[in-house]
Write an enzyme that holds these catalytic residues in place. Structure first.
Site, PDB file in Angstrom:
ATOM      1  N   ARG A 121       0.826  -1.200   0.000  1.00 47.30           N
ATOM      2  CA  ARG A 121       0.000   0.000   0.000  1.00 47.30           C
ATOM      3  C   ARG A 121       0.870   1.263   0.000  1.00 47.30           C
ATOM      4  NH1 ARG A 121      -5.093   2.098  -0.909  1.00 47.30           N
ATOM      5  NH2 ARG A 121      -5.443   3.887   0.424  1.00 47.30           N
ATOM      6  N   ASP A 130      -2.915  -4.931   1.972  1.00 48.43           N
ATOM      7  CA  ASP A 130      -3.699  -5.966   2.637  1.00 48.43           C
ATOM      8  C   ASP A 130      -5.085  -6.076   2.053  1.00 48.43           C
ATOM      9  OD1 ASP A 130      -1.911  -6.817   4.809  1.00 48.43           O
ATOM     10  OD2 ASP A 130      -1.982  -4.682   5.244  1.00 48.43           O
TER      11      ASP A 130
HETATM   12  N1  EPU Z   1      -9.775   6.199   2.572  1.00 46.05           N
HETATM   13  C1  EPU Z   1     -10.612   6.663   1.599  1.00 46.05           C
HETATM   14  N2  EPU Z   1     -10.086   7.452   0.613  1.00 46.05           N
HETATM   15  C2  EPU Z   1      -8.779   7.792   0.573  1.00 46.05           C
HETATM   16  C3  EPU Z   1      -7.922   7.316   1.573  1.00 46.05           C
HETATM   17  C4  EPU Z   1      -8.454   6.508   2.577  1.00 46.05           C
HETATM   18  O1  EPU Z   1     -11.787   6.362   1.590  1.00 46.05           O
HETATM   19  O2  EPU Z   1      -8.361   8.515  -0.347  1.00 46.05           O
HETATM   20  C5  EPU Z   1     -10.312   5.312   3.629  1.00 46.05           C
HETATM   21  C6  EPU Z   1      -9.693   3.918   3.493  1.00 46.05           C
HETATM   22  O3  EPU Z   1     -10.384   3.154   2.545  1.00 46.05           O
HETATM   23  C7  EPU Z   1      -9.799   3.363   4.887  1.00 46.05           C
HETATM   24  C8  EPU Z   1      -9.613   4.612   5.751  1.00 46.05           C
HETATM   25  O4  EPU Z   1      -9.883   5.728   4.892  1.00 46.05           O
HETATM   26  O5  EPU Z   1     -11.075   2.840   5.088  1.00 46.05           O
HETATM   27  C9  EPU Z   1      -8.223   4.720   6.367  1.00 46.05           C
HETATM   28  O6  EPU Z   1      -7.260   4.871   5.343  1.00 46.05           O
HETATM   29  P1  EPU Z   1      -5.890   5.665   5.527  1.00 46.05           P
HETATM   30  O7  EPU Z   1      -5.617   6.399   4.255  1.00 46.05           O
HETATM   31  O8  EPU Z   1      -5.913   6.431   6.793  1.00 46.05           O
HETATM   32  O9  EPU Z   1      -4.882   4.467   5.683  1.00 46.05           O
HETATM   33  P2  EPU Z   1      -3.641   4.076   4.766  1.00 46.05           P
HETATM   34  O10 EPU Z   1      -2.738   5.238   4.621  1.00 46.05           O
HETATM   35  O11 EPU Z   1      -4.095   3.384   3.555  1.00 46.05           O
HETATM   36  C10 EPU Z   1      -2.220   3.380   6.838  1.00 46.05           C
HETATM   37  C11 EPU Z   1      -1.443   2.171   7.248  1.00 46.05           C
HETATM   38  C12 EPU Z   1      -2.353   1.030   7.655  1.00 46.05           C
HETATM   39  C13 EPU Z   1      -3.285   1.506   8.752  1.00 46.05           C
HETATM   40  C14 EPU Z   1      -4.016   2.787   8.316  1.00 46.05           C
HETATM   41  C15 EPU Z   1      -4.883   3.389   9.391  1.00 46.05           C
HETATM   42  C16 EPU Z   1       0.504   2.328   5.841  1.00 46.05           C
HETATM   43  C17 EPU Z   1       1.303   1.759   4.735  1.00 46.05           C
HETATM   44  N3  EPU Z   1      -0.617   1.727   6.123  1.00 46.05           N
HETATM   45  O12 EPU Z   1      -2.969   2.985   5.698  1.00 46.05           O
HETATM   46  O13 EPU Z   1      -1.506   0.026   8.177  1.00 46.05           O
HETATM   47  O14 EPU Z   1      -4.222   0.495   9.029  1.00 46.05           O
HETATM   48  O15 EPU Z   1      -3.058   3.785   7.920  1.00 46.05           O
HETATM   49  O16 EPU Z   1      -4.129   3.686  10.517  1.00 46.05           O
HETATM   50  O17 EPU Z   1       0.897   3.288   6.489  1.00 46.05           O
HETATM   51  C18 EPU Z   1      -0.588  -2.128   8.404  1.00 46.05           C
HETATM   52  O18 EPU Z   1       0.473  -1.592   8.691  1.00 46.05           O
HETATM   53  O19 EPU Z   1      -0.783  -3.344   8.576  1.00 46.05           O
HETATM   54  C19 EPU Z   1      -1.673  -1.313   7.859  1.00 46.05           C
HETATM   55  C20 EPU Z   1      -2.689  -1.796   7.185  1.00 46.05           C
END
Ligand code: EPU
Length: 426
Positions: free
Chosen positions: A99, A123
């Site tokens: 991701r 994931d």
């Molecule tokens: N979302 C949207 N639109 C967007 C971006 C996000 O709808 O443009 C939604 C996502 O679909 C999700 C929620 O917002 O339902 C949270 O997404 P976010 O963008 O905050 O998360 P991420 O950046 O994709 C990171 C971590 C994840 C962790 C989440 C939340 C990384 C690489 N991943 O993901 O970590 O769960 O923040 O804290 O930094 C892990 O490390 O195992 C992992 C999954």
């Protein structure tokens, strides 16, 4: 040691109390973002406290394809060299594996004015759109098209903008930050995510010469600089609060007395407060957590929320602790619709859990019973390992490659605390 898909299993037998010290490695979700940010400026970077995990290797390969060469120096130190020969195309084969590959979008667009990036993987727990990233970049002057699963984005030079995120997305906040450092004028990111890993990225960017106000808050103000004016820097990756929580959970289900070195209590406040309510004793001092557990913990209700709330990444661990706690706990997932898949695996171990939609009702049982299970993703995989420590008999965890994506020697660290755990080839 890292496994290919399904070449290994983790074998666990019920452990007595865990005793000793464990040093918590650096955070995956910071290290990967810092690596991507090296696309912003030419020069040689040294990152320390980088966890020894598979995703770091994948990010290194992705950056090599784009034009930054990474080399592990050992002991958690990596040297990254941006020689200025950057080709802003991110190939599908690498992007689909993590991701965090989405994090090359902001730096490439801001610095080079164009980028082609396949939609990222990661994931498998529900749809993970990037609309918030794209809307913010558009407000800064970017134009983009989605063709055949590839984002094609361009901008002559991004300009500052007042952005209010619909949701405090971690990835969107990071991409907008790393785009804004080269924008003309000032960018305000309101409703920004506040995770400690974002403050770590801000500190890195400031070390490169960027001007950012409001670090650690939900309103980040970035004063853009001229492209070419940032410089390479060295940085130590912030400790991993999710790995730290994994060792807390292990002590919670096994009992014992363990000192976690390089664990930042101030990054885990809400979790620590809730674990204390469950009956875990946690004493925090500078970069150290002393954890003590004796007997069964009490159940609590928990809901996941963006930082400073209880992180969704803690949730499989919390469900596992509740599975053997005294009482009934209701767990609500507010971030990812599909993130209860591992519940079936915990049920194989005898956990009494009913999940529907965003909720799970967990009735604690005195002990789990060992069985073969499969890790569906990184965090759930680690939780299954912790569950195995609390299960009578033998638990074998397949899908070890998921755990290796985010955990630096989980098995070795638990074994050093006295757990009966090993990796076996199959
Ligand atoms: N979302 C949207 N639109 C967007 C971006 C996000 O709808 O443009 C939604 C996502 O679909 C999700 C929620 O917002 O339902 C949270 O997404 P976010 O963008 O905050 O998360 P991420 O950046 O994709 C990171 C971590 C994840 C962790 C989440 C939340 C990384 C690489 N991943 O993901 O970590 O769960 O923040 O804290 O930094 C892990 O490390 O195992 C992992 C999954």
């Amino acid at each position: 040691m890292h496994s290919g898909p399904d070449s290994e299993r983790i074998v666990i037998r019920r452990a007595g109390p865990l005793v000793g010290e464990v040093t918590v490695p650096g955070a995956k979700n910071s290290a990967l973002k810092l690596m991507a940010a090296t696309l912003l400026a030419e020069g040689t970077y040294e990152l320390s406290n980088v966890p020894d995990i598979v995703d770091v290797g994948i990010m290194a390969d992705l950056l090599a394809a784009i034009g930054v060469q990474s080399q592990s120096l050992g002991g958690g130190c990596w040297r990254l060299v941006n020689g200025g020969q950057v080709d802003p195309f991110a190939p599908y084969e690498l992007v689909e594996r993590i991701r965090a590959s989405i994090n090359v979008l902001g730096p490439l667009l801001g610095r080079y004015g164009r980028v082609e990036l396949s939609l990222p993987g990661g994931d498998d727990f529900g749809s993970r759109p990037i609309d918030i990233h794209l809307r913010g970049l558009e407000q800064m002057g970017a134009v983009y098209e989605l063709r055949h699963g590839v984002v094609h984005a361009r901008a002559e030079r991004l300009h500052g903008a007042e952005l209010t995120l619909d949701y405090p997305s971690v990835g969107a906040t990071e991409n907008l930050l790393t785009a804004a450092v080269h924008a003309k004028g000032t960018t305000v990111i309101d409703n920004a995510a506040r995770e400690p890993e974002i403050a770590d990225l801000c500190a890195f960017l400031v070390g490169m010469g960027a001007e950012i106000e409001g670090i650690g808050s939900s309103r980040l103000v970035v004063h853009g600089c001229e492209p070419g004016s940032l410089r390479a820097t060295d940085h130590r990756v912030v400790p991993d609060r999710i790995q730290a929580a994994t060792y807390l959970a292990a002590v919670a289900v096994c009992g014992g007395e363990v000192t976690l070195r390089e664990a930042r209590a101030e990054h885990m406040e809400m979790l620590l407060r809730r674990l204390r309510e469950m009956g875990l004793t946690v004493n925090a001092s500078a970069d150290t957590l002393a954890v003590f557990a004796d007997g069964r913990l009490r159940s609590i209700d928990v809901a996941t929320l963006p930082y400073p709330g209880i992180a969704t990444d803690y949730k499989p661990l919390v469900v596992t602790m509740l599975a053997v706690a005294d009482g009934v706990g209701i767990v609500t997932e507010n971030l990812y619709p599909g993130r209860f898949r591992y519940v079936e695996e915990l049920q194989r171990l005898g956990a009494d859990i009913h999940s529907a939609g965003h909720h799970a009702v967990v009735r604690g049982v005195p002990h789990l019973s060992g069985a073969p299970v499969r890790a569906p993703d990184i965090r759930a995989g680690a939780a299954l390992v912790v569950a195995g420590l609390a299960a009578v008999g033998t638990t074998t965890v397949a899908g070890v490659h998921h755990i290796d994506r985010g955990y630096d020697d989980l098995v070795g660290r638990l074994a050093a605390l006295g757990a009966d755990i090993s990796r076996v080839a199959v």
